[in-house]
Write a protein that holds these residues in place. Sequence first.
Motif, mmCIF file in Angstrom:
data_model
loop_
_atom_site.group_PDB
_atom_site.id
_atom_site.type_symbol
_atom_site.label_atom_id
_atom_site.label_comp_id
_atom_site.label_asym_id
_atom_site.label_seq_id
_atom_site.Cartn_x
_atom_site.Cartn_y
_atom_site.Cartn_z
ATOM 1 N N ARG A 1 -6.178 -6.032 11.370
ATOM 2 C CA ARG A 1 -6.531 -4.800 12.068
ATOM 3 C C ARG A 1 -7.921 -4.310 11.655
ATOM 4 O O ARG A 1 -8.711 -3.847 12.487
ATOM 5 N N SER A 2 -8.215 -4.421 10.359
ATOM 6 C CA SER A 2 -9.524 -3.988 9.864
ATOM 7 C C SER A 2 -10.644 -4.828 10.467
ATOM 8 O O SER A 2 -11.692 -4.302 10.861
ATOM 9 N N ALA B 1 -2.830 -5.903 7.934
ATOM 10 C CA ALA B 1 -3.801 -4.839 7.660
ATOM 11 C C ALA B 1 -5.231 -5.383 7.683
ATOM 12 O O ALA B 1 -6.152 -4.722 8.173
ATOM 13 N N GLN B 2 -5.422 -6.597 7.162
ATOM 14 C CA GLN B 2 -6.741 -7.219 7.180
ATOM 15 C C GLN B 2 -7.151 -7.571 8.609
ATOM 16 O O GLN B 2 -8.315 -7.420 8.997
ATOM 17 N N ARG C 1 0.841 -1.207 0.000
ATOM 18 C CA ARG C 1 0.000 0.000 0.000
ATOM 19 C C ARG C 1 0.876 1.257 0.000
ATOM 20 O O ARG C 1 0.483 2.300 -0.538
ATOM 21 N N ARG D 1 -11.284 -3.797 14.048
ATOM 22 C CA ARG D 1 -12.004 -2.523 14.168
ATOM 23 C C ARG D 1 -13.496 -2.694 13.917
ATOM 24 O O ARG D 1 -14.314 -1.996 14.517
ATOM 25 N N SER D 2 -13.849 -3.625 13.025
ATOM 26 C CA SER D 2 -15.258 -3.804 12.676
ATOM 27 C C SER D 2 -15.966 -4.815 13.568
ATOM 28 O O SER D 2 -17.180 -4.966 13.490
#
Length: 217
Positions: free
Chosen positions: A151-152, A148-149, A120, A155-156
């Motif tokens: 962490r995402s 990154a996935q 990224r 968060r959700s």
Amino acid sequence: MLRICAIFVLCLIPLLAAADPRGRIRVIDGDTWDVGGERVRLFGIDAPESDQTCQSPDGAVWGCGQWVSQQVKARYEGKRAGCKAVDTDRYGRIVARCEVAGRDVGRAMVSDGLAFAYRRYAMDYDLDEKGAAVNGRGLHGSRFQRPAQFRSAKRSAVPPSRQDCPIKGNVSSKGVKIYHVPGQEHYGRTQINMAKGERWFCSEAEARRAGWRRARR
């Protein structure tokens, strides 16, 4: 006028030098270090979070985030690094390329499967990751989710309620993960911010497995 400009330049030189951290390494996690007292996020790589797990070929779940942190500490803790600042991230950390003994540590970690190329932001280590994947080195010997996935997804996720899981997992301003149990001194005023990676835990054992330590008071 020329004299004033010369004095200004001479005063500016130390400030510019300070932007490039140098010194002893203290490992915070796989891709975040303190270098000479400066908090540094290694440029171009992404290592698993400390509470992240992976799955081995036989289906066993293991703490790959903690494993990476331990491997990085064994390699680099206490050694001297020279870093070149590239940017500053939203947390105020210096994003930098760092070398130890003349070797780019980002490239070394990606090549050995301890981190992933963070495409990224940069393609510098793309081929290094592909080489590690082909040869099954490090994390590439297991099934994993890219950091990154992970962490995402965190968060959700719907956070546990205080009633079910009353232990507060807090992240300090220095990035230290500390949990507070009911009755401790700072429990009442500790707030949980999921965006910072903070969370509730249902037991102290769960908190320790995820990489948190108990508050001292």
